[in-house]
Design an enzyme around this catalytic site. Structure first.
Site, PDB file in Angstrom:
ATOM      1  N   SER A  73       0.803  -1.224   0.000  1.00  0.00           N
ATOM      2  CA  SER A  73       0.000   0.000   0.000  1.00  0.00           C
ATOM      3  C   SER A  73       0.840   1.280   0.000  1.00  0.00           C
ATOM      4  O   SER A  73       0.311   2.360  -0.198  1.00  0.00           O
ATOM      5  CB  SER A  73      -0.966   0.022   1.189  1.00  0.00           C
ATOM      6  OG  SER A  73      -0.270   0.206   2.399  1.00  0.00           O
ATOM      7  N   LYS A 111       1.941   4.460   6.958  1.00  0.00           N
ATOM      8  CA  LYS A 111       1.071   5.324   6.157  1.00  0.00           C
ATOM      9  C   LYS A 111       1.625   6.754   6.117  1.00  0.00           C
ATOM     10  O   LYS A 111       2.524   7.101   6.860  1.00  0.00           O
ATOM     11  CB  LYS A 111      -0.347   5.385   6.752  1.00  0.00           C
ATOM     12  CG  LYS A 111      -1.064   4.060   6.799  1.00  0.00           C
ATOM     13  CD  LYS A 111      -1.510   3.619   5.420  1.00  0.00           C
ATOM     14  CE  LYS A 111      -2.175   2.272   5.435  1.00  0.00           C
ATOM     15  NZ  LYS A 111      -1.347   1.195   5.015  1.00  0.00           N
TER      16      LYS A 111
END
Length: 167
Positions: A73, A111
């Site tokens: 991701s 993230k």
């Protein structure tokens, strides 16, 4: 808005442990010429001074920890599955930093931090994944990813040393 829990579709961070506070120096030879990523130009054969990867990758050993990335991701941020993430707990996280975050017993996740007036968002760098949204009252631990290390993996049976190929 409900909290999305960390799943295998997100890049998770697997703790590897603390960085040694005083690692022994290991100077490796470094080529003085930069490696061309486009069309190669003629280069001279010489080496520059050696470098110590501990000094390059770890700014504050006493506050640094290593994690292994798992997932894709964060691919557009240059973080790949299997990369080693160097986290420096002495760096104050700010909006836009790549961070390791953990909350409510979830596995640590890697993230991009986005601080909003009413909530925290943890964004992926892969368009196939949606952000994680956390209300401000959520207790979340956030640490800054200071550097990334990657070991190249080669397919089975391929030659792994250096060699010259004739055209």
């Amino acid at each position: 808005m409900p909290i999305e829990t960390t799943t295998l579709s997100h890049t998770v961070a697997i703790p590897l442990g603390a960085v040694h506070p005083e690692p022994p120096e290991l100077h490796l030879p470094m080529g003085a010429a930069r490696v061309a990523l486009g069309f190669p130009s003629p280069a001279e054969d010489f080496l520059d001074e050696g470098i110590d990867l501990n000094q390059v990758l770890i700014r504050n050993p006493a506050a640094s920890y290593l994690y292994r990335a798992s997932g894709w991701s964060m691919i557009l941020a240059g973080i790949c599955d299997g990369d080693i993430l160097v986290v420096d707990r002495s760096i104050e996280p700010v909006d836009g930093h790549i961070v390791i975050a953990t909350w409510e017993g979830n596995q640590p996740t890697c993230k991009v931090l986005r601080l909003m007036p009413t909530h925290i968002e943890l964004h992926c760098r892969n368009p196939r994944h949606t952000p994680i949204v956390l209300p401000l009252e959520t207790e979340v631990e956030i640490y800054v990813v200071a550097s990334v290390a990657r070991q190249m993996h080669r397919g089975h049976g391929q030659y792994s040393g250096s060699r010259t190929i004739s055209a």
